[in-house]
Design a protein around this motif. Structure first.
Motif, PDB file in Angstrom:
ATOM      1  N   UNK A 125       0.845  -1.181   0.000  1.00  0.00           N
ATOM      2  CA  UNK A 125       0.000   0.000   0.000  1.00  0.00           C
ATOM      3  C   UNK A 125       0.887   1.240   0.000  1.00  0.00           C
ATOM      4  N   UNK A 126       0.634   2.144  -0.925  1.00  0.00           N
ATOM      5  CA  UNK A 126       1.372   3.406  -0.990  1.00  0.00           C
ATOM      6  C   UNK A 126       0.702   4.419  -0.071  1.00  0.00           C
ATOM      7  N   UNK A 127       1.453   4.897   0.919  1.00  0.00           N
ATOM      8  CA  UNK A 127       0.914   5.866   1.880  1.00  0.00           C
ATOM      9  C   UNK A 127       1.668   7.170   1.727  1.00  0.00           C
ATOM     10  N   UNK A 128       0.908   8.245   1.567  1.00  0.00           N
ATOM     11  CA  UNK A 128       1.484   9.577   1.457  1.00  0.00           C
ATOM     12  C   UNK A 128       1.087  10.425   2.638  1.00  0.00           C
ATOM     13  N   UNK A 129       1.948  11.376   2.982  1.00  0.00           N
ATOM     14  CA  UNK A 129       1.690  12.321   4.069  1.00  0.00           C
ATOM     15  C   UNK A 129       1.746  13.724   3.501  1.00  0.00           C
ATOM     16  N   UNK A 130       0.665  14.465   3.652  1.00  0.00           N
ATOM     17  CA  UNK A 130       0.622  15.870   3.241  1.00  0.00           C
ATOM     18  C   UNK A 130       0.508  16.703   4.510  1.00  0.00           C
ATOM     19  N   UNK A 131       1.624  17.294   4.956  1.00  0.00           N
ATOM     20  CA  UNK A 131       1.620  18.032   6.214  1.00  0.00           C
ATOM     21  C   UNK A 131       1.351  19.528   6.026  1.00  0.00           C
ATOM     22  N   UNK A 132       0.820  20.130   7.062  1.00  0.00           N
ATOM     23  CA  UNK A 132       0.615  21.571   7.059  1.00  0.00           C
ATOM     24  C   UNK A 132      -0.077  22.003   8.334  1.00  0.00           C
ATOM     25  N   UNK A 133      -0.205  23.305   8.480  1.00  0.00           N
ATOM     26  CA  UNK A 133      -0.921  23.840   9.632  1.00  0.00           C
ATOM     27  C   UNK A 133      -2.420  23.911   9.329  1.00  0.00           C
ATOM     28  N   UNK A 134      -2.753  24.217   8.078  1.00  0.00           N
ATOM     29  CA  UNK A 134      -4.145  24.258   7.624  1.00  0.00           C
ATOM     30  C   UNK A 134      -4.991  25.180   8.510  1.00  0.00           C
ATOM     31  N   UNK A 135      -4.527  26.409   8.647  1.00  0.00           N
ATOM     32  CA  UNK A 135      -5.178  27.392   9.530  1.00  0.00           C
ATOM     33  C   UNK A 135      -5.579  28.629   8.744  1.00  0.00           C
ATOM     34  N   UNK A 136      -6.662  28.549   7.961  1.00  0.00           N
ATOM     35  CA  UNK A 136      -7.557  27.420   7.705  1.00  0.00           C
ATOM     36  C   UNK A 136      -7.154  26.674   6.431  1.00  0.00           C
ATOM     37  N   UNK A 137      -7.856  25.579   6.171  1.00  0.00           N
ATOM     38  CA  UNK A 137      -7.665  24.845   4.924  1.00  0.00           C
ATOM     39  C   UNK A 137      -8.244  25.702   3.797  1.00  0.00           C
ATOM     40  N   UNK A 138      -7.478  25.831   2.711  1.00  0.00           N
ATOM     41  CA  UNK A 138      -7.886  26.675   1.582  1.00  0.00           C
ATOM     42  C   UNK A 138      -8.187  25.823   0.357  1.00  0.00           C
ATOM     43  N   UNK A 139      -8.703  26.477  -0.658  1.00  0.00           N
ATOM     44  CA  UNK A 139      -8.936  25.776  -1.930  1.00  0.00           C
ATOM     45  C   UNK A 139      -7.608  25.289  -2.518  1.00  0.00           C
ATOM     46  N   UNK A 140      -6.528  26.003  -2.257  1.00  0.00           N
ATOM     47  CA  UNK A 140      -5.212  25.555  -2.708  1.00  0.00           C
ATOM     48  C   UNK A 140      -4.810  24.250  -2.044  1.00  0.00           C
ATOM     49  N   UNK A 141      -5.021  24.161  -0.720  1.00  0.00           N
ATOM     50  CA  UNK A 141      -4.750  22.909  -0.010  1.00  0.00           C
ATOM     51  C   UNK A 141      -5.596  21.776  -0.589  1.00  0.00           C
ATOM     52  N   UNK A 142      -6.864  22.051  -0.807  1.00  0.00           N
ATOM     53  CA  UNK A 142      -7.777  21.012  -1.295  1.00  0.00           C
ATOM     54  C   UNK A 142      -7.391  20.538  -2.696  1.00  0.00           C
ATOM     55  N   UNK A 143      -6.885  21.451  -3.508  1.00  0.00           N
ATOM     56  CA  UNK A 143      -6.404  21.083  -4.836  1.00  0.00           C
ATOM     57  C   UNK A 143      -5.230  20.107  -4.719  1.00  0.00           C
ATOM     58  N   UNK A 144      -4.287  20.414  -3.845  1.00  0.00           N
ATOM     59  CA  UNK A 144      -3.127  19.530  -3.650  1.00  0.00           C
ATOM     60  C   UNK A 144      -3.589  18.181  -3.080  1.00  0.00           C
ATOM     61  N   UNK A 145      -4.507  18.206  -2.123  1.00  0.00           N
ATOM     62  CA  UNK A 145      -5.013  16.964  -1.518  1.00  0.00           C
ATOM     63  C   UNK A 145      -5.663  16.085  -2.579  1.00  0.00           C
ATOM     64  N   UNK A 146      -6.500  16.672  -3.408  1.00  0.00           N
ATOM     65  CA  UNK A 146      -7.188  15.884  -4.437  1.00  0.00           C
ATOM     66  C   UNK A 146      -6.193  15.282  -5.425  1.00  0.00           C
ATOM     67  N   UNK A 147      -5.219  16.042  -5.845  1.00  0.00           N
ATOM     68  CA  UNK A 147      -4.230  15.546  -6.797  1.00  0.00           C
ATOM     69  C   UNK A 147      -3.305  14.529  -6.152  1.00  0.00           C
ATOM     70  N   UNK A 148      -2.933  14.758  -4.886  1.00  0.00           N
ATOM     71  CA  UNK A 148      -2.068  13.803  -4.169  1.00  0.00           C
ATOM     72  C   UNK A 148      -2.788  12.476  -3.971  1.00  0.00           C
TER      73      UNK A 148
END
Length: 163
Positions: free
Chosen positions: A1-24
């Motif tokens: 199983x390939x496991x990835x970690x996307x770290x950040x503070x997410x204060x708050x979570x933005x559309x940019x974060x969500x774009x990276x999450x979806x692509x990751x």
């Protein structure tokens, strides 16, 4: 199983974060969103609020991408968090060249600590490159419209903090 970690503070979570999450999520079988406690940054939202935002905003993405997505708070070294969750890859988003300089140093340090964990960079989509949580908080604090930068739920959370 390939496991990835996307770290950040997410204060708050933005559309940019969500774009990276979806692509990751398309690159791994399980994506762990590492929510950094990072007391030094003095976050607007509590750790619990940030984790809840991530879980809420990512609920449909797992089904859409076929990837298990989970939020994981952490306060230790990033490389230790990667090992804690079994990640083989750390995913980092880049907005500008200035991000790269810092990230380049981080990769070198992380590789020195554990060379078995790889780092992958994803460039933010052009429409998201200017989005930074710090700026979103400032715009919201001053009563500006942040709807281009965050989802409606996060926009409401920002408004609630403003009072």
């Amino acid at each position: 199983m390939r496991i990835g970690l996307y770290p950040g503070t997410f204060d708050p979570v933005t559309r940019g974060h969500l774009d990276i999450i979806e692509r990751a999520a398309l690159l791994v079988d399980r994506l762990v969103i590492g929510v950094a406690i990072n007391r030094d940054k003095g976050p607007l939202f509590s750790l619990e609020e940030r984790v809840a935002m991530i879980e809420s905003e990512c609920a449909d993405l797992g089904e859409k991408t076929g990837t298990e997505i989970a939020a994981h708070p952490f306060e230790n070294l990033l490389i230790d968090c990667a090992n804690d969750v079994g990640a083989q890859v750390i995913i980092r988003g880049l907005r500008a060249v200035s991000d790269f300089e810092y990230e380049f140093q981080m990769v070198g340090m992380n590789r020195a600590l554990d060379s078995s964990v790889e780092t992958v960079f994803l460039m933010a989509e052009a429409r998201h490159q200017a989005i930074a949580s710090k700026l979103v908080k400032e715009i919201a604090r001053l009563g500006g419209d942040v709807s281009k930068f965050v989802t409606p739920a996060v926009q409401q959370a920002l408004a609630d903090k403003r009072g």
